[in-house]
Design a protein around this motif. Structure first.
Motif, PDB file in Angstrom:
ATOM      1  N   ALA A 226       0.819  -1.217   0.000  1.00  0.00           N
ATOM      2  CA  ALA A 226       0.000   0.000   0.000  1.00  0.00           C
ATOM      3  C   ALA A 226       0.848   1.260   0.000  1.00  0.00           C
ATOM      4  N   LEU A 227       2.099   1.166   0.473  1.00  0.00           N
ATOM      5  CA  LEU A 227       2.975   2.331   0.470  1.00  0.00           C
ATOM      6  C   LEU A 227       3.141   2.884  -0.945  1.00  0.00           C
ATOM      7  N   LYS A 228       3.281   1.983  -1.904  1.00  0.00           N
ATOM      8  CA  LYS A 228       3.443   2.412  -3.293  1.00  0.00           C
ATOM      9  C   LYS A 228       2.101   2.645  -3.974  1.00  0.00           C
ATOM     10  N   SER A 229       1.182   1.721  -3.779  1.00  0.00           N
ATOM     11  CA  SER A 229      -0.083   1.802  -4.513  1.00  0.00           C
ATOM     12  C   SER A 229      -0.921   3.006  -4.096  1.00  0.00           C
ATOM     13  N   HIS A 230      -0.732   3.499  -2.855  1.00  0.00           N
ATOM     14  CA  HIS A 230      -1.517   4.645  -2.381  1.00  0.00           C
ATOM     15  C   HIS A 230      -0.652   5.886  -2.138  1.00  0.00           C
ATOM     16  N   LYS A 231       0.562   5.855  -2.647  1.00  0.00           N
ATOM     17  CA  LYS A 231       1.460   7.016  -2.557  1.00  0.00           C
ATOM     18  C   LYS A 231       1.619   7.509  -1.116  1.00  0.00           C
ATOM     19  N   LEU A 232       2.063   6.593  -0.276  1.00  0.00           N
ATOM     20  CA  LEU A 232       2.346   6.936   1.113  1.00  0.00           C
ATOM     21  C   LEU A 232       3.855   7.025   1.318  1.00  0.00           C
ATOM     22  N   VAL A 233       4.252   7.744   2.339  1.00  0.00           N
ATOM     23  CA  VAL A 233       5.671   7.966   2.622  1.00  0.00           C
ATOM     24  C   VAL A 233       5.973   7.497   4.040  1.00  0.00           C
ATOM     25  N   THR A 234       7.023   6.705   4.164  1.00  0.00           N
ATOM     26  CA  THR A 234       7.512   6.270   5.475  1.00  0.00           C
ATOM     27  C   THR A 234       8.542   7.269   5.988  1.00  0.00           C
ATOM     28  N   LEU A 235       8.348   7.767   7.195  1.00  0.00           N
ATOM     29  CA  LEU A 235       9.284   8.721   7.772  1.00  0.00           C
ATOM     30  C   LEU A 235      10.437   8.000   8.448  1.00  0.00           C
TER      31      LEU A 235
END
Length: 303
Positions: A226-235
């Motif tokens: 989901a990090l890639k598919s929903h354009k999320l960023v891990t801090l």
């Protein structure tokens, strides 16, 4: 009467043997003693897909170097497969550094990769050892949308300090009290959120709340597609609030050879967190473990 008694006893014995055989066929730890040679490496996995794909990669990498292997997938939890590793039912299993350290030493406080690996070498029981760890990690993360990361220049958890007073953090109930949750954000980074919204364990509820703006910061897992598919960023977590979870081979010391070490070290050297994100996405798309592992090994020239 004696003949009837003898026949009844014989029938009971045959039924017991049949039941035992049926159980063995369904037991992930059961092997064929007639065909399993002492030189064979029995590769196990935990009962979740990422562990199974990693076990398949290990097995195929070893087989490519001429090592005889068997795979016993989906064994169960650490409480099941760790004793199996110690008693020789399996020889090798992919593990996560911080998690196995906490299993072996409930009071451990080491969180950084170097500290976790050093502590593991002391905590492991005799006859079991780790080989080289990969840079790949499946660990808890602090996640924001890409839009907010770009708008507010968010790269590290500490960057939340200027905005958290107006933002809602979402995650599982235990994050409200655990050292790697709300107390940790305040103690380690000086980050105090406006409020906390209790959701699920870094799953679809957190994802939906992030996307819909009900929360601005959520928990996640570093290998979640989901990090890639929903354009999320891990801090980034430079102060190691979360225990490092580098993936590494846990192996019976009696089965370690130069060739086996070289093959597994090569896998660890090549494996990345991004690789796991992509492989987990393929698992979700119902690709086979064999195909995913084979493609990864081929891409890294390890097959």
């Amino acid at each position: 009467m004696r003949l009837r008694t003898l026949m009844a006893a014989l029938t009971a014995t045959l039924l017991a043997l049949a039941a035992s055989s049926a159980f063995a066929q369904n037991d992930p730890l059961a092997g064929d003693a007639a065909t399993t040679e002492r030189s064979t490496i029995i590769v196990g996995s935990a009962d979740f897909p990422e562990s199974q794909i990693l076990a398949t990669i290990y097995a195929k990498a070893l087989a490519a170097k001429g090592v005889k292997v068997e795979i016993h997938p989906n064994i169960g939890s650490r409480e099941v497969y760790f004793p199996a590793l110690k008693d020789g039912s399996i020889d090798l299993i992919p593990e996560y550094g911080g998690a196995v350290l906490r299993y072996l030493d409930k009071n451990s406080t080491q969180n950084s990769t170097d500290d976790v690996l050093a502590a593991l070498k002391t905590a492991l029981p005799r006859g079991v050892q780790i080989l080289s760890a990969s840079s790949a990690q499946d660990t808890n993360t602090v996640t924001v949308t890409q839009a907010n990361a770009e708008k507010y220049g968010l790269k590290s958890i500490g960057d939340l300090k200027a905005h958290a007073k107006d933002w809602v953090l979402g995650g599982p109930p235990e994050w409200k009290v655990r050292p790697d949750g709300v107390p940790g954000f305040e103690k380690n980074y000086g980050v105090k959120f406006k409020s906390y919204k209790t959701l699920d364990v870094c799953g679809p509820l957190v994802l939906s709340a992030l996307i819909n703006g009900q929360i601005q910061v959520g928990c996640g897992f570093s290998t979640d597609p989901a990090l890639k598919s929903h354009k999320l960023v891990t801090l980034a977590d430079p102060l190691n609030q979360f225990p490092s979870q580098n993936i590494l081979p846990l192996i019976s010391s009696a089965k370690v050879t130069k060739d086996i070490t070289a093959a597994l070290d090569a896998v660890s050297a090549a494996l990345t967190t991004d690789d796991l994100i992509d492989m987990n996405a393929r698992i979700n798309a119902h690709d086979s473990y064999d195909a995913i592992a084979g493609d990864w090994l081929k891409a890294h020239k390890l097959n």
